[in-house]
Design an enzyme around this catalytic site. Structure first.
Site, PDB file in Angstrom:
ATOM      1  N   LYS A   1       0.830  -1.205   0.000  1.00 44.08           N
ATOM      2  CA  LYS A   1       0.000   0.000   0.000  1.00 44.08           C
ATOM      3  C   LYS A   1       0.874   1.270   0.000  1.00 44.08           C
ATOM      4  O   LYS A   1       0.445   2.321  -0.469  1.00 44.08           O
ATOM      5  CB  LYS A   1      -0.919   0.034   1.221  1.00 44.08           C
ATOM      6  CG  LYS A   1      -1.805  -1.195   1.410  1.00 44.08           C
ATOM      7  CD  LYS A   1      -3.057  -1.152   0.602  1.00 44.08           C
ATOM      8  CE  LYS A   1      -4.073  -2.218   0.967  1.00 44.08           C
ATOM      9  NZ  LYS A   1      -3.629  -3.603   0.897  1.00 44.08           N
TER      10      LYS A   1
HETATM   11  C1  LIG Z   1      -4.164  -4.799   0.245  1.00 39.05           C
HETATM   12  C2  LIG Z   1      -3.302  -6.014   0.176  1.00 39.05           C
HETATM   13  C3  LIG Z   1      -3.515  -7.025  -0.787  1.00 39.05           C
HETATM   14  C4  LIG Z   1      -4.664  -6.994  -1.764  1.00 39.05           C
HETATM   15  O1  LIG Z   1      -4.514  -6.001  -2.763  1.00 39.05           O
HETATM   16  P1  LIG Z   1      -5.783  -5.498  -3.590  1.00 39.05           P
HETATM   17  O2  LIG Z   1      -5.293  -4.351  -4.400  1.00 39.05           O
HETATM   18  O3  LIG Z   1      -6.809  -5.101  -2.569  1.00 39.05           O
HETATM   19  O4  LIG Z   1      -6.244  -6.635  -4.423  1.00 39.05           O
HETATM   20  C5  LIG Z   1      -2.639  -8.095  -0.829  1.00 39.05           C
HETATM   21  N1  LIG Z   1      -1.623  -8.194   0.071  1.00 39.05           N
HETATM   22  C6  LIG Z   1      -1.400  -7.250   1.013  1.00 39.05           C
HETATM   23  C7  LIG Z   1      -0.280  -7.431   1.971  1.00 39.05           C
HETATM   24  C8  LIG Z   1      -2.224  -6.121   1.103  1.00 39.05           C
HETATM   25  O5  LIG Z   1      -1.986  -5.197   2.060  1.00 39.05           O
END
Ligand SMILES: *Cc1c(COP(=O)(O)O)cnc(C)c1O
Length: 495
Positions: A111
């Site tokens: 993120k």
């Molecule tokens: C948010 C997240 C995901 C999923 O990603 P999306 O864009 O919501 O599909 C996968 N792994 C981690 C560690 C995340 O924080």
């Protein structure tokens, strides 16, 4: 070429900076580019560019109303020494696959890749549109997003951020990360309720006209750092192009060769960015969408039926425990021929009945994707096997992608070079990771002892994000009842 954005639920179009400021369209739709920009740089040239230079090349093709100076300014502020490696997103080869490490930012999960730049895109967009109100980001979090958003917005002039988390609903490390957050413009509030309570209350605040008017008088406006914002999607396209460039640079592929991307998926944001990279012209074969036991997307790719009416399962990959993948709407819109009315009808069916079924013609357009899922046992066994065979340790989200990819190769015999999006540092989920690679050494160790053990087993130094929370002072200790959340926001804004 000037790229405008339109809602997936109506035909209104706006500029990129307006779409970033607005987040979600008033009609409930998500903003998508009216035309997909083209990556018109020779592929041989890509390896010569740094992450930041490549970010400019990709993002400037989407955000066409930002000047070169504005966009480069945002990129410079985002991708700096907050990342613990100059490569920003390094690529590691293990057991025949390439792991794209997206966890070298301040909160050690992917993120950070978008939330490091979103605050700068937003404040620049506000200036461009002569918005002089201060932006107040409201976020409900189940653990990861809130911290990453705060790390991005902390001390960014012209912004404040309020994060709500369920008091007893996050891990110890996650809580510690949040309550120690620095920055005078940050506010963390624990609520007596679960994540859904927090999320619903935040949505009510966004729709509360009286509240919006009250804060407007004080010079504030609400906004969202949620993954449906196009300002989060566009920065994510960059690292797929960068991964490709790294493969060319290291001689693993020739410019023009195809690659696969495997992505551990929840809200469908990360994999949609990979799809956009393909649409822009990056040579991509398959996009492998990996789900955990909450396998709504796997079922959707199998049958064309999106059905959220099922039990919600808590897994050891919590950031993928999702039954409504919001960003899928952007794909649905595209495969129904960019028809806002048709897309809106599907989304209404989902909201009312919890389900929709796409037509066979639409399903035929999903051949870019392969859907797979892995159980907890398959995930842990895969993490353990990779560790035993190569010494490389991955987290439980990346583990899902790893297991699905290995199954995909077995089933299809497709040996196209494959990049696996590695979305979190194993240190963030140390307890699950140690239970996968060394279950006999768990015996009653607390979180920090498990982190020490993980460091020893993997030969990787603990990231600064972890070291920091071992000693950082608690700065936030407010706990409120659900009905008092709006008052808590007002109190923070009055400070
Ligand atoms: C948010 C997240 C995901 C999923 O990603 P999306 O864009 O919501 O599909 C996968 N792994 C981690 C560690 C995340 O924080």
């Amino acid at each position: 070429m000037d790229i405008r954005y339109k809602s997936t639920r109506s035909d209104l179009t706006i500029t990129a900076s307006q779409a970033i400021l607005q987040g979600l369209s008033d009609d409930g739709g998500l903003f998508v580019p009216v035309q997909m920009p083209v990556l018109d740089i020779p592929l041989e040239e890509l390896p010569k560019l740094s992450y930041q230079e490549l970010a400019y090349e990709v993002m400037s093709r989407f955000l066409t109303d930002f000047t070169e100076e504005e966009l480069k300014g945002c990129i410079e502020k985002a991708y700096d020494s907050k990342f613990d490696t100059a490569e920003i997103a390094p690529l590691k080869k293990a057991d025949g696959a390439y792991y794209l490490e997206l966890f070298h930012g301040s909160t050690i999960a992917f993120k950070d890749m978008a939330l490091s730049i979103l605050p700068h895109l937003m404040t620049t967009a506000a200036k461009k549109n002569r918005e002089d109100q201060e932006i107040v980001i409201l976020t409900a979090t189940s653990g990861d997003t809130g911290k990453a958003a705060m790390a991005g917005f902390a001390d960014v002039p012209g912004t404040r951020i309020v994060v709500f988390y369920p008091k007893d609903g996050v891990s110890k490390v996650q809580e510690k990360q949040m309550v120690t957050q620095r920055g005078e413009n940050t506010c963390v509030i624990a609520i007596k309720g679960n994540f859904d309570d927090a999320q619903s209350a935040v949505k009510r605040m966004f729709n509360d006209d009286a509240l919006k008017e009250e804060i407007g008088k004080k010079g504030f406006r609400f906004s969202s750092a949620n993954s449906i914002n196009i300002g989060r999607l566009v920065p994510q396209v960059v690292y797929y192009v960068y991964a490709y460039a790294q493969l060319v640079k290291s001689g693993e592929i020739k410019a023009g060769d195809k690659v696969n991307f495997t992505v551990p998926t929840g809200n469908f944001g990360n994999i949609l960015a990979a799809y956009y990279a393909k649409q822009m012209g990056l040579p991509v074969n398959k996009l492998i969408c990996a789900s955990n036991t909450n396998k709504v997307l796997y079922d959707f790719f199998q049958t064309g039926d999106y059905d959220r009416k099922r039990e919600f399962v808590l897994t050891s990959s919590p950031s993928m425990d999702i039954l409504i993948s919001s960003n899928l709407e952007r794909l649905i819109y595209r495969i129904c021929g960019n028809d806002a009315d048709a897309n809106r009808a599907f989304m209404e069916q989902l909201a009312k009945g919890g389900e929709y079924q796409i037509s066979p013609e639409m399903k035929e357009q999903l051949t870019d994707f392969y859907g797979g899922f892995a159980t907890e046992e398959e995930n842990f066994a895969g993490i353990r096997k990779l560790y035993e065979d190569t010494g490389y340790v991955i987290d439980t989200h990346t583990g899902i992608a790893n297991a699905v990819y290995r199954e995909y190769v077995g089933k299809t015999g497709d040996h196209t070079p494959t990049v696996i999006a590695s979305t979190a540092s194993p240190f963030k989920f140390a307890s699950s990771v140690v239970s996968a690679i060394a279950p006999d050494q768990m015996d009653g160790k607390d979180d920090f002892a498990l982190i020490d053990l993980l460091s020893e087993l993997s030969g990787v130094k603990e990231p600064y994000a972890i070291t920091d929370i071992r000693t950082a002072p608690v700065r936030h200790d407010t706990v409120v009842e659900i009905p008092d959340m709006a008052d808590a926001v007002l109190e923070f804004l009055n400070k």
